[in-house]
Design a protein around this motif. Structure first.
Motif, PDB file in Angstrom:
ATOM      1  N   PHE A  22       0.837  -1.201   0.000  1.00 38.15           N
ATOM      2  CA  PHE A  22       0.000   0.000   0.000  1.00 38.15           C
ATOM      3  C   PHE A  22       0.875   1.255   0.000  1.00 38.15           C
ATOM      4  O   PHE A  22       0.630   2.197  -0.762  1.00 38.15           O
ATOM      5  N   VAL A  23       1.897   1.274   0.839  1.00 41.50           N
ATOM      6  CA  VAL A  23       2.768   2.440   0.924  1.00 41.50           C
ATOM      7  C   VAL A  23       3.687   2.530  -0.292  1.00 41.50           C
ATOM      8  O   VAL A  23       3.918   3.624  -0.822  1.00 41.50           O
ATOM      9  N   LYS A  83       3.117   1.812  -3.235  1.00 41.44           N
ATOM     10  CA  LYS A  83       2.382   2.292  -4.410  1.00 41.44           C
ATOM     11  C   LYS A  83       1.661   3.616  -4.154  1.00 41.44           C
ATOM     12  O   LYS A  83       0.946   4.116  -5.029  1.00 41.44           O
ATOM     13  N   ALA A  84       1.865   4.187  -2.971  1.00 41.40           N
ATOM     14  CA  ALA A  84       1.223   5.462  -2.645  1.00 41.40           C
ATOM     15  C   ALA A  84       2.005   6.616  -3.275  1.00 41.40           C
ATOM     16  O   ALA A  84       3.145   6.458  -3.712  1.00 41.40           O
ATOM     17  N   GLN A  85       1.374   7.789  -3.303  1.00 42.03           N
ATOM     18  CA  GLN A  85       2.070   8.971  -3.782  1.00 42.03           C
ATOM     19  C   GLN A  85       3.254   9.271  -2.864  1.00 42.03           C
ATOM     20  O   GLN A  85       3.136   9.220  -1.639  1.00 42.03           O
ATOM     21  N   THR A 101       2.066   9.618   3.202  1.00 41.77           N
ATOM     22  CA  THR A 101       1.833   8.210   3.502  1.00 41.77           C
ATOM     23  C   THR A 101       3.162   7.572   3.876  1.00 41.77           C
ATOM     24  O   THR A 101       4.070   7.473   3.045  1.00 41.77           O
TER      25      THR A 101
END
Length: 321
Positions: free
Chosen positions: A77-78, A80-82, A87
């Motif tokens: 999740f992190v 692939k986060a901006q 994040t």
């Protein structure tokens, strides 16, 4: 020449933009993803460090648990986060150094898609049993395991987690066997130990309160040094398993392309907080040891752990959930 001058001007402006962005950050709440269940070491450390970061930087640091797949769900999740600084990931170092060895089809590469930002704590692992366990000390536990091969069980926060590897190291070096029961975090494993569903585990510190309350017995610490919280408890190295070291470092990671200016700012604030009496005492209260490091030092620790645990994982045939 005009093209070169324009390119140089563009690069200068881009660099200034990054610096300005870092100076302005944070303008909104920062989400701290914890890739393990509530109540475990990663969760507690995230909540300890979120408070001083919020106070220093003027925006809420909101903890959000996303457990599963040995920490991979939260890690992905992190990753692939901006990469804008809003994040972050609070994780055990094992997600970066261990998981690539046990999950052959990961959807991201922790070593490439995440960067180390700030170490928060060194997490010793404590060998604990229930108070009613006949094993009064480490020697008695090993004797019991040898007398009952494959009949005793131990819990862990998940396959390939640092506590799991600590137990694998223990059984390997003592010539014993036990059944591994993986959980989705340290807290559920501890709950089942208290309930009598498993026989022992390597705990990241959340069991200390139950040891002090007389519900559990602590037999050893899986570190090269005794824990300051439990100075009378010997290390496994002292008990004959020379060089036994299963410590893990927990800390903050970010998407790989996050500006270095933001990385340095977070690292500086975390290290400052770790030097305060309040944060230090809160970390020690949950059985951990404050561990301020630079991002490079934090990354080097992960690389070293990847080498030393990789061989164990291959030898023992450990796979992910």
């Amino acid at each position: 020449m005009k093209i070169i001058s324009k390119l140089a001007a563009f690069l200068v402006c881009s660099a200034l933009g990054v610096v300005a962005h870092a100076d302005e950050w944070p303008r909104q709440p920062v989400k701290v993803i914890v890739n393990f269940a509530p109540g475990g070491a990663a969760d507690q450390l995230a909540r300890v460090i979120a408070a001083p970061l919020q106070q220093a930087l003027g925006q809420p640091f909101v903890v959000d648990n996303k457990p599963g797949a040995g920490g991979n769900l939260g890690g992905e999740f992190v990753a692939k986060a901006q990469a804008d600084g809003y994040t972050l990931l609070m994780s055990s170092g094992g997600m970066v150094s261990i998981n690539p060895h046990i999950y052959p089809r990961m959807t991201f590469d922790p070593a490439k898609d995440l960067i180390p930002v700030a170490s928060v704590a060194r997490v010793p692992f404590y060998l604990v049993v229930r108070a009613d366990n006949p094993a009064k000390d480490f020697k008695s536990l090993i004797s019991d395991l040898k007398a009952n091969p494959g009949k005793r069980s131990f819990g862990s926060p998940g396959n390939g987690s640092s506590p799991h590897l600590a137990a694998e190291m223990l059984t390997k070096e003592t010539g014993t066997t036990a059944i591994h029961v993986p959980y989705r975090g340290a807290a559920p494993a501890l709950n089942d130990l208290l309930a009598g569903q498993i026989d022992f585990l390597f705990d990241p510190g959340i069991a200390i309160q139950h040891v002090k309350a007389g519900k559990l017995r602590m037999l050893a610490v899986a570190s090269l040094k005794r824990a300051p919280q439990m100075p009378d408890v010997p290390t496994l190295d002292e008990l004959g398993l020379k060089g036994f070291d299963a410590d893990a470092v927990f800390g903050l990671y970010a998407p790989a392309s996050m500006p270095q200016a933001i990385v340095k700012r977070i690292n500086a604030q975390v290290n400052r907080a770790l030097g305060t009496a309040d944060v230090k005492s809160r970390i020690e209260l949950i059985g951990n040891v404050p561990e301020p490091l630079t991002p490079a030092q934090f990354g080097d620790k992960g690389a070293q752990d990847a080498k030393r645990f990789g061989a164990l994982i291959r030898e023992r045939g450990i796979h992910g959930d």
